[in-house]
Motif scaffolding. Structure first.
Motif, mmCIF file in Angstrom:
data_model
loop_
_atom_site.group_PDB
_atom_site.id
_atom_site.type_symbol
_atom_site.label_atom_id
_atom_site.label_comp_id
_atom_site.label_asym_id
_atom_site.label_seq_id
_atom_site.Cartn_x
_atom_site.Cartn_y
_atom_site.Cartn_z
ATOM 1 N N VAL A 431 0.856 -1.193 0.000
ATOM 2 C CA VAL A 431 0.000 0.000 0.000
ATOM 3 C C VAL A 431 0.888 1.238 0.000
ATOM 4 O O VAL A 431 1.806 1.355 0.826
ATOM 5 N N ASP A 432 0.613 2.145 -0.929
ATOM 6 C CA ASP A 432 1.365 3.389 -1.010
ATOM 7 C C ASP A 432 0.384 4.562 -0.992
ATOM 8 O O ASP A 432 -0.718 4.470 -1.541
ATOM 9 N N ASP A 475 6.057 6.181 3.261
ATOM 10 C CA ASP A 475 4.584 6.162 3.220
ATOM 11 C C ASP A 475 4.072 4.867 2.613
ATOM 12 O O ASP A 475 3.018 4.849 1.980
ATOM 13 N N GLU A 476 4.812 3.775 2.801
ATOM 14 C CA GLU A 476 4.408 2.468 2.307
ATOM 15 C C GLU A 476 4.068 1.523 3.455
ATOM 16 O O GLU A 476 4.729 1.540 4.501
ATOM 17 N N PHE A 477 3.049 0.709 3.233
ATOM 18 C CA PHE A 477 2.619 -0.282 4.219
ATOM 19 C C PHE A 477 2.488 -1.636 3.521
ATOM 20 O O PHE A 477 2.216 -1.700 2.316
ATOM 21 N N LEU A 513 -5.068 5.946 -1.469
ATOM 22 C CA LEU A 513 -4.201 4.769 -1.498
ATOM 23 C C LEU A 513 -4.079 4.189 -2.897
ATOM 24 O O LEU A 513 -5.054 4.185 -3.659
ATOM 25 N N SER A 514 -2.888 3.709 -3.196
ATOM 26 C CA SER A 514 -2.680 2.815 -4.346
ATOM 27 C C SER A 514 -2.234 1.478 -3.770
ATOM 28 O O SER A 514 -1.287 1.431 -2.971
ATOM 29 N N ILE A 515 -2.924 0.405 -4.166
ATOM 30 C CA ILE A 515 -2.683 -0.904 -3.551
ATOM 31 C C ILE A 515 -2.420 -1.945 -4.632
ATOM 32 O O ILE A 515 -3.161 -2.035 -5.619
ATOM 33 N N GLY A 545 -4.079 6.377 -9.288
ATOM 34 C CA GLY A 545 -4.138 6.190 -7.840
ATOM 35 C C GLY A 545 -5.540 5.947 -7.330
ATOM 36 O O GLY A 545 -6.498 5.805 -8.094
ATOM 37 N N ASN A 546 -5.659 5.884 -6.004
ATOM 38 C CA ASN A 546 -6.942 5.605 -5.348
ATOM 39 C C ASN A 546 -7.580 4.359 -5.937
ATOM 40 O O ASN A 546 -8.753 4.333 -6.299
#
Length: 583
Positions: A431-432, A475-477, A513-515, A545-546
């Motif tokens: 996730v970014d 900012d990445e998960f 979010l971009s996933i 994105g999103n």
């Protein structure tokens, strides 16, 4: 017609109500049940349970925790309903622990202490109070998702619950410290109802303390406590008129609340209070309130030379309290008052001997009280050290900014999940944040840190308790979803994406979010799976994105194809980008 007047078949459609309404209505019912007749309490409790069920169907963790708190609280004020609080207490503890809601977790321990006091288990209740205090001794960061005012109110309610347990245990000095701490939160943010609750509890503490001091001959100190309680009784009048308590708008708070009426009478006993106290003692009061009002009424009758009536009042209260397990300190005050006024049949000499024996007994009981304070402090310190040790171990695996697991914790968890077939299928998502750099550039890194914390909490809350959300860096998960097929993982992540897109702009500053999400292949390394998730995430980002891109298994040799999703009115896509997998 308001909600309180509706029949069971006319209750409002809860699914149409806001989250704030559910929480507020539960708080109102808690106020109502404390002053309602015994026959009405189960009906009010059922309504709180319906509110809880609706909150659970919506799934927002903080709202569910607050509704669980209300469902427990309406039960622990009633002997008749106390047994049904146990499963809810277990659920509240598990829920608050899972979602990191430390203050409400401490409140669960305090409420369990109140439940144990109803069963006469004082030592166990003392331990629960010590655990709750130790949790609040930590440096707790306010939950930005709740907002400052709600945070203060939850903290104040928790402190009041702890203070109530300590008051009932007779540990008045520590209870007074806790109530003073609650006062700071209440002064900052509370409305009239919480102010009224706090002032009434503070007056009750001082009255009990004063009665306890009288038993060891500290009459001057006791009078000081009674005078302060009376001053609080005067101060509560204005907020009481705007509180949630059912009340007669044409009558003073002292005519309607037993503690307030008794506090005024104990400070200045006399004829002026007798009629009011007789009305209060005839009401459907809780046992602890009955004791305080009976003693206050007896003092006023004695002041007017009506000792026989005073003895009759105390005798009736003593008979009603004979099977009451809770609050033995107050019960002993009642028995002492009865003995003092009635006297034994043996005359003055026997009375003198009994008084001497009572004095010796009181000295021993006072020593036991000092021991109880020492026990509380020892257990509190033990719990604090245990939690600190656990915290140090946890910090080694925790990102200090967001509170999420860090890279080290992620590596350990991913290795454990990948090596166990029971966790397969295993979905892995990267996730970014979209637009995060702009937040730092336009505002400040402090604002950026707040956004990271809010997004991290939203991600964690939107997923299952068994899923892991870890901070990967910047900012990445990374999200690990054990046992989730790719389509299920995609649906869960869609909820998280929508939740972030729907955050108030002052909290998210427009970040989305971009996933990218993949399913771990048999024999595939974690590094390779993360690389594929990273590639999928960049595909989502390049599409604006999103959004979510899910890489699915496909025959080798097929060229990638992209099916773009359509943005919803909430700003999130209605379906993910789908990239059939290539070799």
């Amino acid at each position: 017609m308001d909600d309180e007047q509706r029949g069971d078949g006319e209750l409002p459609a809860l699914e149409e109500r806001s989250d704030a309404w559910l929480v507020g209505r539960a708080r109102e019912l808690l106020a109502v049940i404390q002053t309602s007749a015994l026959r009405d309490r189960p009906r009010h409790t059922d309504e709180v349970d319906r509110l809880l069920a609706e909150a659970q169907s919506r799934g927002e963790p903080r709202m569910v925790a607050q509704l669980l708190r209300s469902a427990v609280a309406v039960r622990v004020v009633n002997n008749e309903l106390a047994d049904s609080a146990e499963p809810l207490l277990d659920e509240m503890l598990a829920h608050t622990r899972r979602h990191g809601l430390v203050v409400l977790q401490a409140d669960a321990h305090a409420l369990r202490g109140r439940r144990l006091l109803l069963a006469g288990a004082e030592d166990a209740a003392l331990t629960e109070a010590a655990v709750a205090l130790a949790m609040l001794d930590e440096d707790i960061t306010p939950d930005v998702m709740l907002g400052g005012r709600t945070w203060d109110m939850i903290m104040a309610a928790t402190l009041v619950d702890i203070g109530t347990v300590l008051t009932q245990l007779g540990v008045y000095e520590v209870a007074d410290q806790v109530m003073s701490r609650a006062h700071k939160c209440i002064r900052a943010s509370a409305g009239p109802h919480l102010i009224s609750v706090h002032l009434i509890n503070r007056a009750r503490l001082l009255v009990g303390w004063g009665l306890r001091l009288e038993r060891i001959g500290e009459d001057e100190r006791a009078a000081e406590r009674f005078a302060t309680a009376a001053a609080i009784a005067v101060a509560v009048e204005a907020p009481f008129r705007e509180s949630l308590f059912p009340r007669d708008p044409h009558s003073a708070a002292a005519d309607q609340n037993p503690i307030i009426g008794a506090a005024l009478a104990l400070a200045q006993p006399g004829e002026a209070h007798i009629g009011r106290l007789r009305g209060l003692i005839a009401s459907d009061s809780y046992p602890r309130e009955l004791v305080i009002v009976a003693i206050a009424l007896a003092r006023c009758l004695e002041h007017e030379g009506r000792e026989e009536e005073a003895v009759e009042v105390l005798g009736s209260a003593r008979a009603e309290m004979c099977d009451e397990a809770a609050e033995p300190t107050l019960r002993l005050c009642l028995i002492r008052e009865f003995a003092r006024l009635s006297g034994p049949d043996g005359g003055e000499r026997t009375a003198s001997a009994l008084e001497h024996y009572a004095t010796e007994l009181e000295a021993q009981l006072w020593d036991m009280r000092e021991s109880r304070i020492a026990t509380l402090n020892t257990r509190r310190e033990h719990e604090r050290l245990s939690r600190m040790h656990s915290s140090i171990a946890r910090q080694a695996l925790q990102d200090p900014l967001t509170g999420l697991p860090n890279r080290r914790a992620l590596d350990e968890r991913l290795e454990a999940l990948a090596s166990s077939p029971t966790n397969h299928p295993l979905a892995i998502a990267l996730v970014d944040l979209d637009g995060f750099k702009g937040v730092n550039d336009r505002m400040s890194h402090a604002e950026g840190d707040d956004v990271l914390r809010v997004v991290a909490g939203t991600l964690r809350d939107a997923l299952r308790g068994s899923d892991m959300v870890a901070r990967y860096g910047g900012d990445e998960f990374i999200v690990l979803l054990p046992g989730a097929p790719l389509h299920a993982a995609e649906a869960a992540l869609r909820r998280a994406l929508t939740a972030v897109a729907n955050l108030p702009r002052d909290m998210s500053h427009g970040v989305t979010l971009s996933i990218g999400v993949v399913a771990l292949r048999p024999q595939e390394t974690a590094v390779r799976a993360l690389a594929r998730a990273d590639a999928a995430m960049y595909q989502a980002k390049r599409g604006g994105g999103n959004d979510i891109v899910a890489i699915t298994a496909a025959d080798s040799g097929r060229r990638p194809r992209v099916e773009p999703g359509t943005l919803s009115t909430a700003g999130a896509t209605d379906r993910a980008w789908v990239l059939p997998e290539t070799t």
